[in-house]
Design a protein around this motif. Structure first.
Motif, PDB file in Angstrom:
ATOM      1  N   ALA A 174      90.715  16.556  99.298  1.00 38.06           N
ATOM      2  CA  ALA A 174      89.611  17.024  98.463  1.00 38.06           C
ATOM      3  C   ALA A 174      89.301  18.513  98.584  1.00 38.06           C
ATOM      4  CB  ALA A 174      88.350  16.205  98.745  1.00 38.06           C
ATOM      5  N   ILE A 175      90.288  19.318  98.929  1.00 39.90           N
ATOM      6  CA  ILE A 175      90.115  20.765  98.792  1.00 39.90           C
ATOM      7  C   ILE A 175      90.214  21.070  97.299  1.00 39.90           C
ATOM      8  CG2 ILE A 175      91.087  23.045  99.323  1.00 39.90           C
ATOM      9  CD1 ILE A 175      90.316  22.024 101.856  1.00 39.90           C
ATOM     10  N   PRO A 176      89.272  21.804  96.732  1.00 42.18           N
ATOM     11  CA  PRO A 176      89.288  21.965  95.265  1.00 42.18           C
ATOM     12  C   PRO A 176      90.328  22.964  94.756  1.00 42.18           C
ATOM     13  CG  PRO A 176      87.465  23.195  96.191  1.00 42.18           C
ATOM     14  CD  PRO A 176      88.098  22.468  97.341  1.00 42.18           C
ATOM     15  N   GLU A 177      91.603  22.737  95.166  1.00 48.73           N
ATOM     16  CA  GLU A 177      92.626  23.608  94.597  1.00 48.73           C
ATOM     17  C   GLU A 177      93.004  23.056  93.219  1.00 48.73           C
ATOM     18  OE1 GLU A 177      94.642  20.560  94.815  1.00 48.73           O
ATOM     19  OE2 GLU A 177      96.133  22.150  94.584  1.00 48.73           O
ATOM     20  N   LEU A 178      93.960  23.676  92.580  1.00 53.52           N
ATOM     21  CA  LEU A 178      94.200  23.449  91.153  1.00 53.52           C
ATOM     22  C   LEU A 178      94.459  21.981  90.812  1.00 53.52           C
ATOM     23  CD1 LEU A 178      94.577  24.477  88.321  1.00 53.52           C
ATOM     24  CD2 LEU A 178      96.825  25.336  88.940  1.00 53.52           C
ATOM     25  N   LEU A 179      95.303  21.314  91.598  1.00 52.12           N
ATOM     26  CA  LEU A 179      95.647  19.936  91.257  1.00 52.12           C
ATOM     27  C   LEU A 179      94.434  19.011  91.372  1.00 52.12           C
ATOM     28  CD1 LEU A 179      97.796  17.905  90.447  1.00 52.12           C
ATOM     29  CD2 LEU A 179      98.379  17.637  92.858  1.00 52.12           C
ATOM     30  N   ARG A 180      93.656  19.195  92.428  1.00 52.52           N
ATOM     31  CA  ARG A 180      92.472  18.364  92.635  1.00 52.52           C
ATOM     32  C   ARG A 180      91.506  18.526  91.468  1.00 52.52           C
ATOM     33  NH1 ARG A 180      91.843  14.281  95.095  1.00 52.52           N
ATOM     34  NH2 ARG A 180      91.180  13.668  93.041  1.00 52.52           N
ATOM     35  N   VAL A 181      91.248  19.788  91.114  1.00 51.77           N
ATOM     36  CA  VAL A 181      90.327  20.078  90.015  1.00 51.77           C
ATOM     37  C   VAL A 181      90.834  19.429  88.725  1.00 51.77           C
ATOM     38  CG1 VAL A 181      89.492  21.929  88.552  1.00 51.77           C
ATOM     39  CG2 VAL A 181      89.434  22.195  91.021  1.00 51.77           C
ATOM     40  N   ALA A 182      92.146  19.527  88.485  1.00 54.87           N
ATOM     41  CA  ALA A 182      92.710  18.961  87.258  1.00 54.87           C
ATOM     42  C   ALA A 182      92.552  17.450  87.226  1.00 54.87           C
ATOM     43  CB  ALA A 182      94.179  19.352  87.148  1.00 54.87           C
ATOM     44  N   ARG A 183      92.780  16.803  88.354  1.00 53.94           N
ATOM     45  CA  ARG A 183      92.658  15.348  88.388  1.00 53.94           C
ATOM     46  C   ARG A 183      91.211  14.924  88.177  1.00 53.94           C
ATOM     47  NH1 ARG A 183      95.647  12.438  93.184  1.00 53.94           N
ATOM     48  NH2 ARG A 183      95.101  10.676  91.855  1.00 53.94           N
ATOM     49  N   ASP A 184      90.292  15.654  88.785  1.00 58.90           N
ATOM     50  CA  ASP A 184      88.882  15.348  88.575  1.00 58.90           C
ATOM     51  C   ASP A 184      88.523  15.519  87.101  1.00 58.90           C
ATOM     52  OD1 ASP A 184      87.799  16.827  91.735  1.00 58.90           O
ATOM     53  OD2 ASP A 184      88.616  14.844  91.233  1.00 58.90           O
ATOM     54  N   ALA A 185      89.038  16.589  86.497  1.00 62.18           N
ATOM     55  CA  ALA A 185      88.750  16.835  85.081  1.00 62.18           C
ATOM     56  C   ALA A 185      89.304  15.703  84.228  1.00 62.18           C
ATOM     57  CB  ALA A 185      89.346  18.170  84.657  1.00 62.18           C
ATOM     58  N   GLN A 186      90.505  15.220  84.594  1.00 58.41           N
ATOM     59  CA  GLN A 186      91.095  14.145  83.806  1.00 58.41           C
ATOM     60  C   GLN A 186      90.196  12.916  83.793  1.00 58.41           C
ATOM     61  OE1 GLN A 186      94.565  12.249  85.388  1.00 58.41           O
ATOM     62  NE2 GLN A 186      94.792  10.926  83.608  1.00 58.41           N
ATOM     63  N   SER A 187      89.634  12.554  84.964  1.00 56.92           N
ATOM     64  CA  SER A 187      88.808  11.355  84.978  1.00 56.92           C
ATOM     65  C   SER A 187      87.502  11.575  84.223  1.00 56.92           C
ATOM     66  CB  SER A 187      88.544  10.889  86.406  1.00 56.92           C
ATOM     67  OG  SER A 187      88.137  11.962  87.204  1.00 56.92           O
ATOM     68  N   LEU A 188      87.092  12.833  84.088  1.00 57.90           N
ATOM     69  CA  LEU A 188      85.871  13.105  83.331  1.00 57.90           C
ATOM     70  C   LEU A 188      86.105  13.010  81.826  1.00 57.90           C
ATOM     71  CD1 LEU A 188      84.205  16.086  85.241  1.00 57.90           C
ATOM     72  CD2 LEU A 188      83.370  13.742  85.010  1.00 57.90           C
ATOM     73  N   VAL A 189      87.238  13.522  81.332  1.00 59.40           N
ATOM     74  CA  VAL A 189      87.447  13.551  79.885  1.00 59.40           C
ATOM     75  C   VAL A 189      88.329  12.415  79.399  1.00 59.40           C
ATOM     76  CG1 VAL A 189      87.191  16.058  79.854  1.00 59.40           C
ATOM     77  CG2 VAL A 189      89.467  15.057  79.966  1.00 59.40           C
ATOM     78  N   TYR A 190      88.794  11.556  80.316  1.00 54.02           N
ATOM     79  CA  TYR A 190      89.635  10.428  79.931  1.00 54.02           C
ATOM     80  C   TYR A 190      90.856  10.866  79.127  1.00 54.02           C
ATOM     81  CZ  TYR A 190      86.050   7.345  81.657  1.00 54.02           C
ATOM     82  OH  TYR A 190      85.155   6.708  82.464  1.00 54.02           O
ATOM     83  N   ASN A 191      91.396  11.991  79.488  1.00 49.26           N
ATOM     84  CA  ASN A 191      92.554  12.524  78.765  1.00 49.26           C
ATOM     85  C   ASN A 191      93.401  13.296  79.781  1.00 49.26           C
ATOM     86  OD1 ASN A 191      94.093  14.678  77.298  1.00 49.26           O
ATOM     87  ND2 ASN A 191      93.163  13.724  75.513  1.00 49.26           N
TER      88      ASN A 191
END
Lengths: 224, 247, 226
Positions: A174-191
């Motif tokens: 859960a260090i907010p590097e690029l991949l983590r942030v992207a995965r979190d974003a994916q679950s937020l926008v369902y895309n």
């Protein structure tokens, strides 16, 4: 085709998440800038110790250290440190765990590269330096190590590129590097477009470096 | 007068805008040893390499045993079995021993069985005097021995004509003699040979005909004795005197 | 010695270890199987791409170079995540084993192609000239003269790559592949004790130390033959 555009290259989603991903990219960059010098420096120290010592047991110990951490998957190391150490009652900040894990892993790879570099410098170089009165340390610092570094520059660059790619495993803790942030974003926008965008950002960051590395390698082979 | 085994007809070769061969005509008759001499840059090696199309001619024809090999529809691999080539840098395969080097094409190109290929390879190595070095790797052989293995590799396929591209130029002087001896033996046995060389003494003594090339053209050709003792052209004379050629 | 007892209880707890050992061993099976599949597919694909590159056709060379560049620039975990989480959206779902296997194989293929190509480039032109002058076809020249030498040159780089890529099988845990790390993590949270993680670490050493030492042996053996 349409499904690909909608799900992988959705420009509306890109627009929404771009700011977040940029912050994640920044984390990736400074994490790399933190970890690479630490790993390289400790690797250099290990390589110098291993090549300069006359005691067999020291060489053996260092070789064991290097082989051990080369055999050990970095993600496993990270998990082990991150989840295991709190059980001992030690409160370890996330970043510390990541930094220690990376240092242990990287130093062994850099040590191998530097060792090959030092061994590639002819013994006569150190002899010439010593014969003009330089101490062992000075000979190392001003004559051997600069040449060693130049000899293995492509491998050093290649290794550093690997470390930047390695920062992605920090996403698991859960260090907010690029991949983590992207995965979190994916679950937020369902895309899944955010993770494709992240992939494109990694490409933008690393493809030029890979090209530069190829050119370095070709020039290096010709110069031999 | 028997038909030539190798015929070069009006050969032209240019690299981009730079012409290297400006119309070469040359004939090698069966059993002849023809030596090609000339200054560096005269195009000798290029001409030789056109003969088995390692270089592609820009214009002209190469006819080997009556077959025009410059045609587009020719089976180049089949034709190359009839033309043996020996290189200045030997070009032995470092991962195979001497026997392996000679056997490779026998097995993989001519399709002989393992035993048959081995028999022929051993016989070729014996002809160049290296039967006892069959199991040696190229790195374990001297330059002269390596070149002789290169010759064995070419003659094992029983070609109709052999091309030699400065075969002794990369050798230390003491090793040159062993290779030239093998080449003389080949000639005695009736092989047709086209040799590009700097070894003037060899050309003088062993060649049937000598060809002098300069700047992409044949300046002069004729029997060895004639070219060396009574050169007709000024350029030939200048070249020979520069190289202290024996008269 | 109280801290020592605590250390043993935490990380080397015999009871916990005994209970979860079967899970770890099962995980080892998956790790090894995945590793072998990745090495097989990756090396074969890499060799194929390098051979295709020798044809010197731009419409082949450009995609191959692009492939090699992209798959060496992308972090392997990103490739796994994209295959496992993004591809289902375009009707291409796959298991975590498949996603990890494809991702790591493609990455290994990219590095293998570059190493083998570099080996081929390092060979003097005279080698192919000599073979061709004896009538050998392009393919036979490649197979019996050029590739044997190029592969020997590429062995050190290849063995290092194979080691690092097979260690990346641990990344499969991120997409819930039941390999060692995943099983060790679940076991640890079930037991409330990190001993299974220690077991997992030991399991990796058991798998990979021999590989590292074996690679060193292979390097020395092939180098000597030149």
């Amino acid at each position: 085709m349409d499904a690909i555009l909608q799900n992988f290259f959705n420009l509306a989603v890109y627009r929404d998440v771009f700011g977040f991903l940029l912050r994640g990219l920044w984390t990736t960059v400074w994490l790399s800038l933190l970890v690479i010098p630490i790993g390289a420096a400790s690797g250099l120290v290990i390589a110098v110790a291993a090549t300069q010592t006359r005691r067999r047991w020291v060489r053996f110990l260092l070789a064991a250290y290097v082989d051990f951490f080369r055999a050990f998957p970095p993600l496993v190391l990270l998990i082990f440190i991150y989840y295991g150490v709190p059980f001992l009652g030690i409160d370890l900040p996330k970043l510390m765990a990541v930094a220690i894990g990376f240092m242990l892993n990287n130093s062994s790879y850099y040590a191998e590269v530097f060792r090959a570099g030092i061994e590639s410098v002819p013994g006569g170089q150190a002899e010439a330096a010593r014969s003009t009165g330089l101490t062992r340390m000075q000979a190392l610092r001003h004559v051997v190590i600069p040449q060693a570094t130049r000899n293995v520059l492509p491998d050093l660059v290649g290794n550093s590129i690997e470390v930047v790619k390695l920062t992605t495993i920090a996403s698991v803790v859960a260090i907010p590097e690029l991949l983590r942030v992207a995965r979190d974003a994916q679950s937020l926008v369902y895309n899944p477009s955010p993770i494709v965008l992240a992939a494109l950002m990694y490409l933008a960051l690393l493809w030029p470096l890979v090209r530069w590395l190829s050119r370095l390698e070709h020039r290096h082979v010709q110069a031999r | 007068m028997s038909a030539p085994i190798l015929e070069i007809v009006d050969l032209h070769k240019a690299y981009g805008d730079t012409p290297v061969l400006r119309g070469i005509d040359l004939r090698v008759r069966p059993g002849e040893l023809v030596c090609v001499i000339g200054p560096s840059g005269s195009g000798k090696s290029t001409m030789l390499r056109c003969c088995n199309r390692l270089e592609e001619p820009s214009a002209g024809q190469i006819v080997v045993e009556g077959v025009d090999i410059t045609r587009a529809d020719v089976d180049l691999n089949r034709v190359r079995q009839r033309i043996g080539m020996v290189f200045q840098q030997f070009n032995l395969y470092p991962h195979l021993d001497a026997l392996g080097n000679v056997m490779l094409a026998l097995r993989r190109v001519q399709g002989h069985s393992n035993d048959e290929a081995r028999r022929r390879a051993r016989s070729a190595l014996a002809r160049v005097g290296l039967a006892d070095k069959a199991a040696s790797l190229p790195a374990e052989l001297s330059g002269g021995q390596q070149q002789r293995v290169g010759i064995a590799r070419a003659i094992a396929l029983e070609p109709g004509v052999m091309l030699f591209d400065e075969p002794t130029s990369a050798l230390d002087p003491e090793l040159v003699g062993s290779v030239l001896t093998v080449m003389r033996d080949l000639r005695e046995a009736g092989m047709s040979m086209l040799v590009v060389t700097h070894e003037m003494a060899f050309a003088r003594a062993a060649a049937d005909r000598v060809v002098f090339m300069d700047a992409g053209v044949v300046v002069e050709e004729g029997p060895a004795a004639q070219v060396f003792e009574r050169p007709a052209h000024e350029r030939t004379r200048a070249f020979l005197s520069r190289h202290h050629a024996p008269c | 010695m109280e801290w020592f007892d605590r250390l043993v209880f935490t990380f080397f707890n015999a009871g916990v270890a005994a209970r979860y050992l079967p899970d770890i061993v099962k995980g080892m099976g998956v790790t090894v199987a995945l590793g072998l599949c990745v090495v097989a597919a990756g090396l074969v694909l890499g060799l194929l791409l390098a051979v295709l590159r020798t044809l010197h056709r731009p419409w082949l060379t450009l995609p191959i170079v692009a492939f090699a560049d992209i798959l060496r620039a992308l972090p392997p975990l990103v490739v796994i995540i994209v295959l496992f989480f993004a591809f289902p959206y375009i009707e291409l779902s796959m298991s975590s084993f498949t996603a990890t296997w494809i991702a790591l194989s493609l990455v290994l293929a990219a590095y293998a192609e570059e190493s083998i190509w570099a080996g081929l480039l390092a060979l003097p032109r005279g080698q192919s000239e000599a073979a061709r002058s004896t009538g050998m076809s392009w393919w036979r020249t490649l197979r019996f003269v050029l590739l044997p030498q190029a592969l020997r040159i590429a062995v050190p780089a290849l063995t290092n790559r194979v080691i690092s890529i097979t260690k990346n099988t641990a990344l499969g845990s991120v997409v819930a592949l039941n390999e060692v790390l995943n099983n060790a993590q679940s076991a640890s949270s079930n037991a409330g004790n990190p001993t299974p993680l220690t077991l997992g670490a030991v399991a990796y050493l058991i798998i990979f130390l021999p590989v590292v030492l074996g690679a060193r042996w292979l390097e020395t053996r092939w180098r000597w033959k030149r």
